[in-house]
Design an enzyme around this catalytic site. Sequence first.
Site, PDB file in Angstrom:
ATOM      1  N   TYR A  44     -14.507   0.543  -7.787  1.00 42.41           N
ATOM      2  CA  TYR A  44     -16.122   1.261  -7.559  1.00 42.41           C
ATOM      3  C   TYR A  44     -16.831   1.487  -7.998  1.00 42.41           C
ATOM      4  O   TYR A  44     -18.292   1.343  -8.557  1.00 42.41           O
ATOM      5  CB  TYR A  44     -15.996   2.798  -6.562  1.00 42.41           C
ATOM      6  CG  TYR A  44     -15.459   2.793  -5.227  1.00 42.41           C
ATOM      7  CD1 TYR A  44     -15.918   2.929  -4.523  1.00 42.41           C
ATOM      8  CD2 TYR A  44     -13.692   2.969  -5.959  1.00 42.41           C
ATOM      9  CE1 TYR A  44     -14.631   3.293  -3.447  1.00 42.41           C
ATOM     10  CE2 TYR A  44     -13.202   3.464  -4.551  1.00 42.41           C
ATOM     11  CZ  TYR A  44     -13.378   3.343  -3.288  1.00 42.41           C
ATOM     12  OH  TYR A  44     -12.811   3.651  -2.373  1.00 42.41           O
ATOM     13  N   ARG A  66       1.237   9.931   5.609  1.00 40.61           N
ATOM     14  CA  ARG A  66       1.111   7.765   6.339  1.00 40.61           C
ATOM     15  C   ARG A  66       2.050   7.588   5.658  1.00 40.61           C
ATOM     16  O   ARG A  66       2.336   6.409   5.550  1.00 40.61           O
ATOM     17  CB  ARG A  66      -0.527   6.952   5.662  1.00 40.61           C
ATOM     18  CG  ARG A  66      -1.841   7.983   6.862  1.00 40.61           C
ATOM     19  CD  ARG A  66      -3.134   7.442   6.367  1.00 40.61           C
ATOM     20  NE  ARG A  66      -3.671   7.624   7.663  1.00 40.61           N
ATOM     21  CZ  ARG A  66      -5.349   7.917   6.445  1.00 40.61           C
ATOM     22  NH1 ARG A  66      -5.039   7.663   4.861  1.00 40.61           N
ATOM     23  NH2 ARG A  66      -6.293   8.168   6.913  1.00 40.61           N
ATOM     24  N   ARG A 114     -10.585  10.158   1.557  1.00 36.27           N
ATOM     25  CA  ARG A 114     -10.916  10.932   2.887  1.00 36.27           C
ATOM     26  C   ARG A 114     -12.048  11.659   2.316  1.00 36.27           C
ATOM     27  O   ARG A 114     -13.093  11.669   3.680  1.00 36.27           O
ATOM     28  CB  ARG A 114      -9.365  11.097   3.071  1.00 36.27           C
ATOM     29  CG  ARG A 114      -8.112  10.600   2.589  1.00 36.27           C
ATOM     30  CD  ARG A 114      -7.113  11.785   2.798  1.00 36.27           C
ATOM     31  NE  ARG A 114      -6.078  10.439   2.539  1.00 36.27           N
ATOM     32  CZ  ARG A 114      -4.031  10.617   2.878  1.00 36.27           C
ATOM     33  NH1 ARG A 114      -4.328  12.057   2.862  1.00 36.27           N
ATOM     34  NH2 ARG A 114      -3.740   9.552   3.263  1.00 36.27           N
ATOM     35  N   GLU A 164       7.402  -6.842   1.716  1.00 34.30           N
ATOM     36  CA  GLU A 164       6.040  -6.924   2.215  1.00 34.30           C
ATOM     37  C   GLU A 164       4.768  -8.685   1.780  1.00 34.30           C
ATOM     38  O   GLU A 164       4.664  -8.567   3.086  1.00 34.30           O
ATOM     39  CB  GLU A 164       5.528  -5.301   1.839  1.00 34.30           C
ATOM     40  CG  GLU A 164       6.156  -4.371   2.248  1.00 34.30           C
ATOM     41  CD  GLU A 164       5.883  -3.805   3.949  1.00 34.30           C
ATOM     42  OE1 GLU A 164       5.187  -4.842   4.759  1.00 34.30           O
ATOM     43  OE2 GLU A 164       6.097  -3.220   4.226  1.00 34.30           O
ATOM     44  N   LYS A 217       0.856  -1.172  -0.023  1.00 35.07           N
ATOM     45  CA  LYS A 217       0.255  -0.319  -0.318  1.00 35.07           C
ATOM     46  C   LYS A 217       1.229   1.072  -0.231  1.00 35.07           C
ATOM     47  O   LYS A 217       2.040   1.468   0.830  1.00 35.07           O
ATOM     48  CB  LYS A 217      -0.607  -0.077   1.608  1.00 35.07           C
ATOM     49  CG  LYS A 217      -2.224   0.668   1.149  1.00 35.07           C
ATOM     50  CD  LYS A 217      -3.141   0.657   2.296  1.00 35.07           C
ATOM     51  CE  LYS A 217      -4.100   2.069   2.360  1.00 35.07           C
ATOM     52  NZ  LYS A 217      -4.151   1.887   3.834  1.00 35.07           N
ATOM     53  N   LYS A 261      -2.243  -1.810  -3.641  1.00 39.43           N
ATOM     54  CA  LYS A 261      -3.104  -0.521  -3.824  1.00 39.43           C
ATOM     55  C   LYS A 261      -2.258   0.471  -3.440  1.00 39.43           C
ATOM     56  O   LYS A 261      -1.526   0.540  -2.515  1.00 39.43           O
ATOM     57  CB  LYS A 261      -3.876  -0.466  -2.535  1.00 39.43           C
ATOM     58  CG  LYS A 261      -4.818   0.242  -2.182  1.00 39.43           C
ATOM     59  CD  LYS A 261      -5.346   0.039  -1.372  1.00 39.43           C
ATOM     60  CE  LYS A 261      -6.355   1.690  -1.047  1.00 39.43           C
ATOM     61  NZ  LYS A 261      -7.408   1.589   0.444  1.00 39.43           N
ATOM     62  N   SER A 273     -10.235   5.389  -4.987  1.00 45.19           N
ATOM     63  CA  SER A 273     -10.730   6.576  -5.374  1.00 45.19           C
ATOM     64  C   SER A 273     -10.113   7.530  -6.523  1.00 45.19           C
ATOM     65  O   SER A 273     -11.178   7.720  -7.341  1.00 45.19           O
ATOM     66  CB  SER A 273     -10.721   7.452  -4.087  1.00 45.19           C
ATOM     67  OG  SER A 273      -9.837   7.591  -3.517  1.00 45.19           O
TER      68      SER A 273
END
Length: 329
Positions: A316, A220, A209, A236, A199, A251, A277
Site C-alpha cells: 500500500y 478461512r 476486511r 502449493e 496464503k 502472503k 493491510s
Amino acid sequence: MTGGFPEVRPRRLRTTKAMRALVSETRLHPSQLVLPLFVKEGLDAPHPIASMPGVVQHTRDSLRKAVASAAGAGLGGVMLFGIPKTRDAYGSAGIDPDGVLNVAIADTVAEVGDALVVMSDLCLDEFTDHGHCGVLGPDGSVDNDATLEQYGRMALAQAEAGAHMLGASGMMDGQIGAVRAELDRAGCTDTSLLAYAVKYASACFGPFRDAVDSALDGDRRTYQQDPGNAREALREVALDIAEGADIVMVKPALPYLDIVAAVAAEVTVPVAAYQVSGEYAMVEAAAANGWVDRERMIVETATSIRRAGAGIICTYWAEELAHLLRREF
C-alpha cells in the site's frame, strides 16, 4: 589484531551515502512495486479506511486519477479490488461484465494502457454475502469444485474487461489449472496468472476486511494455510506452477520472510510477496505514536522483503515508496 588495531575494517564501505549506495547488495526499484487499489460501487467521493490511514475506497473517477499517478511514479502495476452494492451467495457481481471490478479494470486500461500491468483480484470474497472466497455447500463449508466453475467465469469477465494479469487469491485446490484452461479455451492465452500460491490464515488480514466491507462470519482456515507449515508452502507452489502459474505469491510478507526465501530458492518463475493491510497498519499506528521513523520503516520493511527473494512487492506504500527510493539514491 596488529599493533592493537583491526586488520579488517568493514566500516570503510559505510563512510558516505555514495559509498553505501555503491556496495548495496539489495536494491529496490519502483518497477518492482505493485499498488493495491479499492473501488466501491456507488460512492460520490473517496472514502477513507479507518484502519488503514492514507488508503481509501475509490470512486471510478478517483481510481482513474490514482492509476495515472501510479504510472507517473514508475510503478510496475496496480492490483484492483471491487466492492459491489449488492452481494449474493455466488458472488454474481464479480462475474457481471458491468460489475464494479470489471468496469474498474476497463477504466484503468483506458487510462494507462500498457504503462502499468493491470492486475485484478480473482476471488469471490468481496462479492459473496457470506464473505467466503467460494461457493458454500449444503453443510456450510466451501465447495472447492463448484467454486472453480465460478472462478472460470470470473476470469473470463476480467480478461474480457482488459486485465493483463489475474491474481488468483482464493486458495482453492486446482484453481490455477481450472482458470488457465478456461482462459485458453476462450483464446485469452496472453492473459497471465499470478498465483497466490502461499496464503496463510493470518491475523494480518484484519484491516483488509474493513477495506472491502467484508461480510465474513468465521474464518478461512479450511482453505488458507496453517501459519506453522512451511513444507506445505513449497507443495502449493509446485502445484500452481505445474498448473500454469506465471508468477507465485507469498502472503503475508513480513511474518513469512523465511517462506519467501524458501520459495525463491526453489522456483524459476518470478516470486512476489504481498505486504498486507495489517503490516501496513502496524507501522502507521506506531509512527502516529512517535515510536518509529515512518519513512525509514517503509523502506526497511520493503528492503527486507526484497532481500528475502521477492522480485515483486505488492504494498500500500508503493507510490510513496517509489518517491522515497528516488530520494534515497
